[in-house]
Design an enzyme around this catalytic site. Structure first.
Site, mmCIF file in Angstrom:
data_model
loop_
_atom_site.group_PDB
_atom_site.id
_atom_site.type_symbol
_atom_site.label_atom_id
_atom_site.label_comp_id
_atom_site.label_asym_id
_atom_site.label_seq_id
_atom_site.Cartn_x
_atom_site.Cartn_y
_atom_site.Cartn_z
ATOM 1 N N HIS A 95 -11.123 -7.445 -3.752
ATOM 2 C CA HIS A 95 -10.611 -6.461 -2.799
ATOM 3 C C HIS A 95 -11.718 -5.962 -1.880
ATOM 4 O O HIS A 95 -12.336 -4.920 -2.133
ATOM 5 C CB HIS A 95 -9.966 -5.303 -3.562
ATOM 6 N N TRP A 126 0.853 -1.196 0.000
ATOM 7 C CA TRP A 126 0.000 0.000 0.000
ATOM 8 C C TRP A 126 0.887 1.244 0.000
ATOM 9 O O TRP A 126 0.691 2.176 -0.780
ATOM 10 C CB TRP A 126 -0.902 -0.034 1.240
ATOM 11 N N TYR A 144 -3.571 0.914 -5.468
ATOM 12 C CA TYR A 144 -2.439 1.483 -4.744
ATOM 13 C C TYR A 144 -1.661 2.395 -5.685
ATOM 14 O O TYR A 144 -0.968 1.940 -6.590
ATOM 15 C CB TYR A 144 -1.507 0.390 -4.207
ATOM 16 N N ASP A 151 2.325 -8.470 -2.011
ATOM 17 C CA ASP A 151 0.901 -8.200 -2.151
ATOM 18 C C ASP A 151 0.710 -6.753 -2.586
ATOM 19 O O ASP A 151 1.212 -5.828 -1.950
ATOM 20 C CB ASP A 151 0.196 -8.431 -0.806
#
Length: 328
Positions: free
Chosen positions: A122, A21, A57, A52
């Site tokens: 998500h 992220w 992002y 990941d």
């Protein structure tokens, strides 16, 4: 670095892996491709082989950085991305196979990869978990060679339990930490029974469990720890695990007494997650290479003692459980 099997994918992945992220920015700090590349290279140098990411992002910047990493390194790096959060509005009705197929194809372009090791829904709205056609789409994408495995990132235990009913769900990503302990009660054993891998996100409660924050700590205007404490932008449980900031600070002070020393709480919080055999990996984020190295070292810590585990449970039951346990 120790490895565990990621459920029915069969992948042997690093216990401490990396969530990206931050690699896409949006955490209140200036970011660049060079910074992202440095963090990702430090991860692989530390033995991390599972990354990941998500299409949202940095609006694809994180996926692009991960793709660059895979192409420049010789090590086998497993790439997991996510799709669905780009839907506006993010509603059950917006979840359509054609839209999700387009997101997967965008992720392939962003990363520059021919296939994606794992694609995760998500944190979709709860009603999506009751629509078999959404899960059937990913079987078609697998047959086409565009994805290898399907996973689901969930907000709530109940969503995870429903996702487990679909045979092609290979992984579940869930928040689990010293302040979010409910998944261990029912979700973890059921995932293990079905050979579904558990990916743990937000292990440090958005940094609260580093022990570095205080009442006077300020977060940048575009940092979700500033603007999302009440859940105005997305699920409140993603920010500080849904724990009131002041309550969290008080609990952290007690936990520091259990794990004394500079940086000891953050390392212990990661090691605590790994005490659960059902967990395949934990994916703390990193805003700079030094954080990555520190996180990776937690895998080599000795197991927590019975006394430490009991002390953690006591703090949770007294300070946190009454406020958040049944919410997620």
């Amino acid at each position: 670095m120790h490895h565990r099997t990621l459920g029915k994918t069969g992948f042997s992945i690093s216990e401490i892996s990396l969530g990206t992220w931050q690699v896409g920015g949006k955490w209140g700090e200036p970011f660049s491709d060079a910074t992202a590349d440095a963090i990702l290279d430090a991860a692989v140098d530390a033995g991390v082989n599972f990354i990941d990411t998500a299409d949202v992002y940095g609006d694809g910047a994180s996926e692009a950085a991960v793709g660059r990493l895979v192409r420049r390194r010789s090590e086998r790096i497993f790439v997991a991305t996510k799709c669905g959060r780009r839907l506006q509005p993010h509603t059950n009705a917006a979840y359509q196979p054609a839209a999700l197929r387009g997101f997967v194809e965008d992720s392939l372009r962003n990363t520059g990869l021919d296939t994606l090791d794992l694609v995760q829904l998500h944190c979709p709205p709860t009603n999506v978990f009751y629509r078999p056609e959404i899960f059937e789409l990913f079987e078609k994408l697998r047959e086409e060679g565009k994805v290898q495995n399907l996973g689901v990132s969930v907000e709530r235990v109940e969503e995870g339990l429903k996702a487990l009913e679909y045979p092609n769900v290979a992984t579940l990503q869930v928040i689990f930490n010293l302040f979010r302990q409910r998944p261990a009660e029912l979700l973890f054993p059921e995932a293990k029974r079905r050979n579904v891998g558990i990916i743990v996100r937000v292990p440090l409660a958005s940094g609260l469990l580093t022990g570095k924050f205080g009442p006077q700590t300020e977060f940048a205007a575009d940092d979700h720890r500033n603007f999302n404490r009440d859940g105005t932008a997305f699920d409140k449980g993603e920010t500080f695990s849904g724990v009131d900031y002041t309550t969290g600070l008080a609990a952290v002070e007690e936990l520091k007494a259990v794990f004394p020393g500079e940086g000891a709480l953050a390392a212990a919080a990661l090691r605590w997650v790994l005490m659960f055999d059902e967990v395949s990996c934990v994916i703390p984020g990193a805003s700079r290479p030094a954080q990555l190295v520190s996180n990776a070292a937690a895998a080599d810590l000795p197991a927590l003692t019975v006394g430490q585990m009991a002390a953690v449970r006591d703090v949770y039951q007294r300070r946190i459980q009454p406020l958040v346990h049944q919410l997620w």
